[in-house]
Design an enzyme around this catalytic site. Structure first.
Site, mmCIF file in Angstrom:
data_model
loop_
_atom_site.group_PDB
_atom_site.id
_atom_site.type_symbol
_atom_site.label_atom_id
_atom_site.label_comp_id
_atom_site.label_asym_id
_atom_site.label_seq_id
_atom_site.Cartn_x
_atom_site.Cartn_y
_atom_site.Cartn_z
ATOM 1 N N GLU A 1 40.554 -15.464 -18.313
ATOM 2 C CA GLU A 1 39.858 -16.826 -18.784
ATOM 3 C C GLU A 1 38.812 -16.971 -18.112
ATOM 4 O OE1 GLU A 1 41.257 -20.389 -16.732
ATOM 5 O OE2 GLU A 1 42.438 -19.010 -15.287
ATOM 6 N N LYS B 1 49.902 11.450 -17.977
ATOM 7 C CA LYS B 1 48.947 10.849 -16.992
ATOM 8 C C LYS B 1 49.627 9.233 -16.671
ATOM 9 C CE LYS B 1 45.920 8.143 -18.399
ATOM 10 N NZ LYS B 1 44.583 8.572 -19.133
ATOM 11 N N CYS C 1 47.131 12.010 -21.863
ATOM 12 C CA CYS C 1 47.427 10.449 -21.939
ATOM 13 C C CYS C 1 48.826 9.906 -21.429
ATOM 14 C CB CYS C 1 47.039 9.660 -23.178
ATOM 15 S SG CYS C 1 45.787 10.313 -24.330
ATOM 16 N N GLU D 1 40.712 9.232 -12.561
ATOM 17 C CA GLU D 1 42.233 8.776 -12.892
ATOM 18 C C GLU D 1 43.258 9.336 -11.802
ATOM 19 O OE1 GLU D 1 41.891 7.315 -17.627
ATOM 20 O OE2 GLU D 1 42.782 9.143 -17.154
ATOM 21 N N HIS E 1 45.079 -20.539 -18.756
ATOM 22 C CA HIS E 1 45.244 -20.736 -17.393
ATOM 23 C C HIS E 1 46.674 -20.588 -16.787
ATOM 24 C CE1 HIS E 1 43.535 -22.174 -13.707
ATOM 25 N NE2 HIS E 1 44.255 -22.979 -13.714
ATOM 26 N N CYS F 1 47.395 14.875 -25.944
ATOM 27 C CA CYS F 1 47.662 13.597 -25.549
ATOM 28 C C CYS F 1 48.981 13.433 -24.980
ATOM 29 C CB CYS F 1 47.383 12.542 -26.637
ATOM 30 S SG CYS F 1 48.104 10.894 -26.405
ATOM 31 N N TYR G 1 36.392 10.631 -16.379
ATOM 32 C CA TYR G 1 37.695 10.148 -16.662
ATOM 33 C C TYR G 1 38.833 10.638 -15.980
ATOM 34 C CZ TYR G 1 36.453 7.764 -21.205
ATOM 35 O OH TYR G 1 36.086 7.108 -22.297
HETATM 36 P P1 NDP Z 1 34.000 14.099 -18.489
HETATM 37 O O1 NDP Z 1 32.927 14.831 -19.251
HETATM 38 O O2 NDP Z 1 33.971 12.820 -18.670
HETATM 39 O O3 NDP Z 1 33.586 14.433 -16.722
HETATM 40 C C1 NDP Z 1 33.327 15.639 -16.460
HETATM 41 C C2 NDP Z 1 32.783 15.483 -15.013
HETATM 42 O O4 NDP Z 1 32.779 16.656 -14.357
HETATM 43 C C3 NDP Z 1 31.527 14.700 -14.700
HETATM 44 O O5 NDP Z 1 31.595 13.769 -13.669
HETATM 45 C C4 NDP Z 1 30.390 16.015 -14.666
HETATM 46 O O6 NDP Z 1 29.418 15.537 -13.879
HETATM 47 C C5 NDP Z 1 31.354 16.600 -13.977
HETATM 48 N N1 NDP Z 1 30.921 18.213 -14.059
HETATM 49 C C6 NDP Z 1 30.665 18.887 -14.963
HETATM 50 N N2 NDP Z 1 30.331 20.111 -14.956
HETATM 51 C C7 NDP Z 1 30.312 20.319 -13.525
HETATM 52 C C8 NDP Z 1 29.913 21.326 -12.579
HETATM 53 N N3 NDP Z 1 29.722 22.423 -12.975
HETATM 54 N N4 NDP Z 1 30.171 21.130 -11.170
HETATM 55 C C9 NDP Z 1 30.727 20.005 -10.843
HETATM 56 N N5 NDP Z 1 30.923 19.023 -11.517
HETATM 57 C C10 NDP Z 1 30.661 19.041 -13.034
HETATM 58 O O7 NDP Z 1 35.218 15.101 -18.772
HETATM 59 P P2 NDP Z 1 36.710 15.017 -18.297
HETATM 60 O O8 NDP Z 1 36.944 16.093 -18.110
HETATM 61 O O9 NDP Z 1 36.980 13.719 -17.180
HETATM 62 O O10 NDP Z 1 37.599 14.224 -19.496
HETATM 63 C C11 NDP Z 1 37.226 14.977 -20.761
HETATM 64 C C12 NDP Z 1 37.249 13.875 -21.842
HETATM 65 O O11 NDP Z 1 38.766 13.399 -22.243
HETATM 66 C C13 NDP Z 1 36.748 12.462 -21.579
HETATM 67 O O12 NDP Z 1 35.326 12.540 -21.860
HETATM 68 C C14 NDP Z 1 37.328 11.628 -22.652
HETATM 69 O O13 NDP Z 1 36.678 11.374 -23.607
HETATM 70 C C15 NDP Z 1 38.878 12.098 -22.499
HETATM 71 N N6 NDP Z 1 39.729 11.322 -21.514
HETATM 72 C C16 NDP Z 1 39.907 10.005 -21.754
HETATM 73 C C17 NDP Z 1 40.663 9.260 -21.120
HETATM 74 C C18 NDP Z 1 41.050 7.949 -21.200
HETATM 75 O O14 NDP Z 1 40.699 7.155 -22.449
HETATM 76 N N7 NDP Z 1 41.419 6.950 -20.453
HETATM 77 C C19 NDP Z 1 41.300 9.979 -19.980
HETATM 78 C C20 NDP Z 1 40.945 11.094 -19.804
HETATM 79 C C21 NDP Z 1 40.229 11.789 -20.498
HETATM 80 P P3 NDP Z 1 28.358 14.761 -14.586
HETATM 81 O O15 NDP Z 1 28.508 13.335 -14.628
HETATM 82 O O16 NDP Z 1 27.105 15.114 -13.382
HETATM 83 O O17 NDP Z 1 27.841 15.389 -15.782
#
Ligand code: NDP
Length: 451
Positions: free
Chosen positions: A439, A50, A47, A181, A434, A42, A177
Site C-alpha cells: 500500500e 531453485k 528457475c 539467490e 490495507h 529453467c 542473481y
Molecule cells: P550475472 O552475470 O548476473 O553475475 C555474474 C557475477 O559473477 C557478477 O557478480 C560478476 O561480477 C561475477 N564475476 C564474473 N566473472 C568473474 C570472475 N572472473 N571472478 C569473480 N567474479 C566474477 O550471472 P549469474 O550467473 O548470476 O546469472 C546469469 C543470468 O541468469 C542472469 O544475468 C539472469 O539473466 C539469469 N538469472 C535470472 C534469475 C531470475 O530471474 N531470478 C535467476 C538466476 C539467473 P561483476 O558484477 O563485477 O561483473
C-alpha cells in the site's frame, strides 16, 4: 526446393519448445533436437528447482516466527535426501509434460546433439542430416568460471541440485542473481555460507538503494558476505577445499560454487563457417525479429544474450512464429520487463534504477523503508523497501523497486501499471489495500529527494 521440415529447432528449453509447438499447431512440419533433458535451464537446472529450494530454505525462519506468534512447535532438522528425492521427481514430471507438449503438437524430436551443416541443414550427432526451410537456434547458455589453479574443484549451479549431502561450510563466488539467490538458500538450509564478490556491492546494475538493502538483510540473516574480495587459488586438503582469497584469507570449505556468469552455447555449432555473426561473448547476433545474418536461421533466448530470462525467451519464440509462420512481422519488445530476484528478502524491479534515470532526466524519488507488520511482530529487525522513480516532466513512473517478502508477486502487478505508462498521480488515485506492505506504493506523498 523441398525440405524435410518447415522448421528445425535446436534446443528444447522454454523458448525452443514454445516456438516448436506453436509453429506445429499452426500446421508447420517441425522437428526439435535436444542433447540433454527437455525443459532446459529453467525447468531442469534453474528457475524451477531453485525456487523449490528457496521455499525449502524459508521454513526454518517460519518456525521461529510461528513460535513468536504463540505456536508451540519446534524446528527439526532439514533432510536434504528426502527433499532432493521429491525435487527430482517433480523435475521428471515437468520434463514429461514438456515431452508430451511436443508430441501432442506433432513435433518430431531427436534426443541428441545437433549442429549446423549449411544454411538449411542440421547434422545430428549420429551423422544424419535433416533439412529445413527455417532453423531456430535456441541452445541457451551454460555456467562459466574463471581459469585459476584448482578451479575444477568447484561446482556451478548445475551441480548444486545433485549434491550427495549438504555441505556444512560453503563458499559462493559472484555477486549476480545466482550467487545471491543461492547464498540465501544455503544459509536458510543451515549451511554456513560465505560469499565473495569482487565488486563493491552485489547485484550490479540494479537500483543502489534496493541492492544495498538486499545485501544488508542477507548479512543480517547470516550470510558471511565479503565484497571487494575474490578467490585466488584453491586446492584439495583432505575432504575439504582450501581457498586463498584476495583479502589474504586462507580457509577450508566443504564446497565452493562459482556463480560467475553464463555464456551462450555456441561453441562447435558450425555457426561461424555459415556466416552467422557471433558477438564478443559468443552470443548470436540477431535483429529485432530474431533473424541472424543468414536469412533462414533465427535465434532466441539466452543464446542471443539479450535479456536472459525465461519469459523473454518464450516471447521471442512466439514473436518468431508470428513473424515467420503467420506473415505478421513482430519485433520483440524488450522494454520495461519486470523481474524478480529470489534473494531473501526478495527483490522485484521494473524500469530504471534511480542512478540510470537521473542520467536521463530530472526525477523525483519516492521511497520508504520500514519494518513490516508480520515480521516485526515476530521480533525480527528486518526492513522492506518500496521505491518509485518519477519523471518530473511527464510525471510517469520510470522505475519501481521493491525489496520485501513476496516482491516478485508484487512487481508483476506494478509492472502492468508502469508498462502502461502510469503517472505518479495514477498511483496516488488508486486506493490503498490495507494493511499490506505494498500500500505504501500508493501512499507516498513527498519525494525523499529530487535529482
Ligand atoms: P550475472 O552475470 O548476473 O553475475 C555474474 C557475477 O559473477 C557478477 O557478480 C560478476 O561480477 C561475477 N564475476 C564474473 N566473472 C568473474 C570472475 N572472473 N571472478 C569473480 N567474479 C566474477 O550471472 P549469474 O550467473 O548470476 O546469472 C546469469 C543470468 O541468469 C542472469 O544475468 C539472469 O539473466 C539469469 N538469472 C535470472 C534469475 C531470475 O530471474 N531470478 C535467476 C538466476 C539467473 P561483476 O558484477 O563485477 O561483473
Amino acid at each position: 526446393m523441398s525440405f524435410d521440415y518447415d522448421l528445425f529447432v535446436i534446443g528444447g528449453g522454454s523458448g525452443g519448445v514454445r516456438a516448436a509447438r506453436v509453429a506445429a499447431a499452426g500446421g508447420a512440419k517441425v522437428a526439435l533436437a535436444e542433447e540433454d533433458r527437455y525443459g532446459g535451464t529453467c525447468v531442469i537446472r534453474g528457475c524451477v528447482p531453485k525456487k523449490l529450494m528457496v521455499f525449502a530454505s524459508e521454513y526454518a525462519g517460519m518456525v521461529e516466527d510461528a513460535q513468536a506468534y504463540g505456536w508451540d512447535i519446534q524446528s527439526g532438522d532439514f533432510n536434504w535426501g528426502s527433499f532432493k528425492g521429491k525435487l527430482h521427481a517433480e523435475l521428471d514430471r515437468l520434463e514429461a509434460i514438456y515431452r508430451n507438449l511436443l508430441k501432442n503438437s506433432g513435433v518430431e524430436t531427436f534426443d541428441q546433439r545437433a549442429k549446423m551443416a549449411d544454411a538449411h541443414t542440421v547434422e545430428l550427432a549420429d551423422g544424419t542430416k535433416k533439412t529445413a526451410k527455417h532453423i531456430l537456434l535456441a541452445m541457451g547458455g551454460r555456467p562459466v568460471w574463471p581459469d585459476m589453479p584448482g578451479a575444477e574443484l568447484g561446482i556451478s549451479s548445475n551441480e548444486i541440485f545433485h549434491l550427495e549431502t549438504l555441505p556444512k561450510d560453503m563458499l559462493i563466488i559472484g555477486g549476480g542473481y545466482i550467487a545471491c539467490e543461492f547464498a540465501g538458500i544455503m544459509n536458510g538450509l543451515g549451511v554456513k555460507t560465505t560469499q565473495y564478490y569482487r565488486g563493491a556491492q552485489v547485484l550490479r546494475g540494479f537500483d543502489d538503494e534496493a541492492r544495498g538493502l538486499v545485501s544488508e538483510e542477507m548479512c543480517q540473516r547470516g550470510v558471511d558476505l565479503h565484497c571487494g574480495t575474490n578467490i585466488l587459488e584453491m586446492r584439495k586438503e583432505g575432504d575439504k577445499i582450501w581457498v586463498k582469497a584476495t583479502n589474504g584469507d586462507e580457509r577450508l570449505f566443504d564446497q565452493v560454487m562459482f556463480a560467475t556468469g553464463r555464456a551462450p552455447n555456441t561453441v562447435d555449432m558450425g555457426l561461424e563457417a555459415l556466416g552467422v555473426e557471433l558477438g564478443r561473448k559468443g552470443e548470436i547476433v540477431v535483429d529485432e525479429y530474431s533473424q541472424t545474418a543468414v536469412p533462414s536461421i533465427y535465434a532466441i533466448g539466452d543464446v542471443t544474450d539479450r535479456v536472459n530470462l525465461t519469459p523473454v525467451a518464450i516471447r521471442e519464440g512466439m514473436a518468431f512464429v508470428e513473424t515467420v509462420f503467420k506473415g505478421n512481422p513482430t519485433p520483440v519488445d524488450h522494454d520495461l520487463i519486470p523481474t524478480a530476484i529470489f534473494t531473501q528478502p526478495e527483490m522485484g524491479t521494473v524500469g530504471l534504477s534511480e542512478e540510470e534515470a537521473r542520467e536521463l532526466e530530472p526525477i523525483e524519488v519516492y521511497a520508504t523503508s520500514f519494518k513490516p507488520m508480520q515480521q516485526s511482530f515476530a521480533g525480527r529487525a528486518e526492513r522492506v523497501l518500496m521505491k518509485l522513480i518519477v519523471s518530473q516532466a511527464s510525471r510517469k513512473v520510470l522505475g519501481c523497486h521493491i525489496v520485501a517478502p513476496g516482491a516478485g508477486e508484487m512487481i508483476q502487478l506494478a509492472g502492468i501499471a508502469v508498462k502502461m505508462g502510469a503517472t505518479k498521480e495514477d498511483f496516488d488515485r488508486t486506493v490503498a489495500v490495507h494493511p499490506t506492505m505494498s500500500e505504501e506504493l500508493v501512499t507516498m506523498k513527498e519525494p525523499v529527494r529530487t535529482a
